[in-house]
Design an enzyme around this catalytic site. Structure first.
Site, PDB file in Angstrom:
ATOM      1  NE  ARG A  16     -24.586-129.469  47.514  1.00  0.00           N
ATOM      2  CZ  ARG A  16     -24.357-130.756  47.713  1.00  0.00           C
ATOM      3  NH1 ARG A  16     -23.827-131.157  48.862  1.00  0.00           N
ATOM      4  NH2 ARG A  16     -24.649-131.656  46.800  1.00  0.00           N
ATOM      5  CB  SER A  43     -22.816-132.332  52.703  1.00  0.00           C
ATOM      6  OG  SER A  43     -22.859-133.741  52.597  1.00  0.00           O
ATOM      7  CD  GLU A  64     -25.141-130.837  64.385  1.00  0.00           C
ATOM      8  OE1 GLU A  64     -25.449-131.279  65.514  1.00  0.00           O
ATOM      9  OE2 GLU A  64     -25.027-131.577  63.379  1.00  0.00           O
ATOM     10  CG  PHE A  89     -28.083-131.062  60.879  1.00  0.00           C
ATOM     11  CD1 PHE A  89     -29.357-131.603  61.030  1.00  0.00           C
ATOM     12  CD2 PHE A  89     -27.189-131.721  60.063  1.00  0.00           C
ATOM     13  CE1 PHE A  89     -29.715-132.775  60.393  1.00  0.00           C
ATOM     14  CE2 PHE A  89     -27.535-132.896  59.414  1.00  0.00           C
ATOM     15  CZ  PHE A  89     -28.803-133.425  59.574  1.00  0.00           C
ATOM     16  CG  HIS A 115     -27.853-130.122  52.294  1.00  0.00           C
ATOM     17  ND1 HIS A 115     -26.572-129.618  52.260  1.00  0.00           N
ATOM     18  CD2 HIS A 115     -27.812-131.319  51.649  1.00  0.00           C
ATOM     19  CE1 HIS A 115     -25.779-130.461  51.621  1.00  0.00           C
ATOM     20  NE2 HIS A 115     -26.501-131.509  51.224  1.00  0.00           N
ATOM     21  CG  ASP A 123     -30.864-135.900  52.274  1.00  0.00           C
ATOM     22  OD1 ASP A 123     -30.710-137.001  51.721  1.00  0.00           O
ATOM     23  OD2 ASP A 123     -29.977-135.039  52.333  1.00  0.00           O
ATOM     24  CD  GLN A 127     -30.618-135.611  56.703  1.00  0.00           C
ATOM     25  OE1 GLN A 127     -29.704-135.148  56.045  1.00  0.00           O
ATOM     26  NE2 GLN A 127     -30.822-136.918  56.823  1.00  0.00           N
ATOM     27  NE  ARG A 173     -28.374-133.496  48.128  1.00  0.00           N
ATOM     28  CZ  ARG A 173     -28.794-134.659  48.605  1.00  0.00           C
ATOM     29  NH1 ARG A 173     -29.937-134.719  49.267  1.00  0.00           N
ATOM     30  NH2 ARG A 173     -28.095-135.748  48.432  1.00  0.00           N
TER      31      ARG A 173
END
Length: 317
Positions: A16, A43, A64, A89, A115, A123, A127, A173
């Site tokens: 990321r 993030s 989203e 998401f 992520h 998390d 997620q 991540r």
């Protein structure tokens, strides 16, 4: 022990982070780039681009579905929208909008899911994008990429911006091992063989490429010659590389940080069955949701390790 440590690979950037840096670097080359973010730019690292080009960055808030629809509209006016959010998401919350506003009209929108997988750790399952590759691959015309390290992620970011059409890029991540060097070849739809071998092939993507290299290193001590292929593009799959591996090594193991169904393993099995059926085994999350916990502990618990890959190799050879 992190994935890649057994082989002496150094830890580099998270994918990321590499994406965020690459997007900023490419801002001048592609003046049509705009980012559309769901209030998680810190993030997803789209904030790096937003700080450099604030007039080209849009934050629609935690919405989203609306985010994707906005991107479709921007693409229809000639922009190159880069839509970023957590993989869960983006693909789960906004699937219908991706289907109808992006895939169906074949819009030039770049979807970036960060992520992804269980390695996000604490998390938790709400997620963790563990079905995102399957969902993205099911959409007609969608290119789907899962990169293994920072260098390949930067190359993939450049490649997706050059490509005309919808793309899904899956990122992680945690920091990951360095596999590639600057200047190494990267092409959408063309797998990279990162280790040669004759006895068995491990096909992997994402952070499991480093795990595959570890497994190959350990198996070499036992006299087993292992080919390792980084299948960074799940769709379109490099069918030629898969079938060549099946013919030349006679067995295949597929390793991915994804559910058992609909991801890289399913795509590879389809390619193998067409012309060169061989014994196959799979290393993945299985058919379950994970839980909240330490990232490395979760990888160990759910069998996303070099040891699990070695065990799978021994089942097929």
């Amino acid at each position: 022990m992190y994935l890649g440590e057994l082989s002496g690979l150094k830890i580099g950037q998270a994918t990321r982070d590499a994406f965020g840096d690459a997007l900023k670097e490419l801002g001048d080359k592609y003046p049509g780039i705009v980012t559309v973010d769901g209030d998680v730019g810190n993030s997803t690292r789209t904030e790096v681009f937003a700080h450099a080009y604030p007039e080209r960055a849009f934050n629609v808030g935690i919405a989203e579905s609306n985010m994707v629809s906005v991107a479709g509209g921007l693409a229809s006016t000639g922009h190159i929208p880069v839509v970023a959010s957590f993989a869960a998401f983006l693909l789960c919350n906004a699937y219908d909008q991706i289907r109808m506003s992006i895939a169906f009209p074949n819009m030039n929108v770049k979807l970036v899911g960060t992520h992804a997988g269980i390695s996000i750790g604490e998390d938790g399952p709400s997620q963790m994008g563990i079905e995102d590759v399957s969902l993205a691959c099911s959409l007609p015309g969608m290119v789907v990429m899962v990169t293994a390290d920072a260098v390949s992620t930067k190359a993939a970011t450049a490649a997706m911006l050059e490509y005309e059409g919808p793309v899904y890029l899956r990122l992680g991540r945690p920091k990951v091992s360095e596999i590639y060097s600057e200047g190494d070849t990267f092409e959408i739809g063309k797998a990279n063989t990162v280790r040669e071998g004759d006895d068995v092939t491990i096909i992997a993507n994402g952070l499991m490429v480093a795990g595959a290299i570890d497994a190959a290193t350990k198996l070499a001590e036992e006299g087993v010659s292992v080919r390792v292929i980084d299948m960074h593009t799940v769709k379109p799959l490099d069918v030629d590389a898969v079938q060549k591996a099946a013919r030349e090594t006679g067995a295949i193991v597929v390793a991915e940080e994804h559910l058992a169904h609909g991801g890289l393993g399913s795509a590879v099995a389809m390619a193998v069955s067409q012309t060169s059926p061989v014994p196959m085994a799979y290393v993945n999350v299985g058919d379950c949701f994970a839980e909240s916990g330490d990232p490395q502990g979760l990888l160990d618990k759910y069998g996303l390790t070099a040891a699990a890959i070695i065990e799978a190799v021994k089942k097929v050879k």
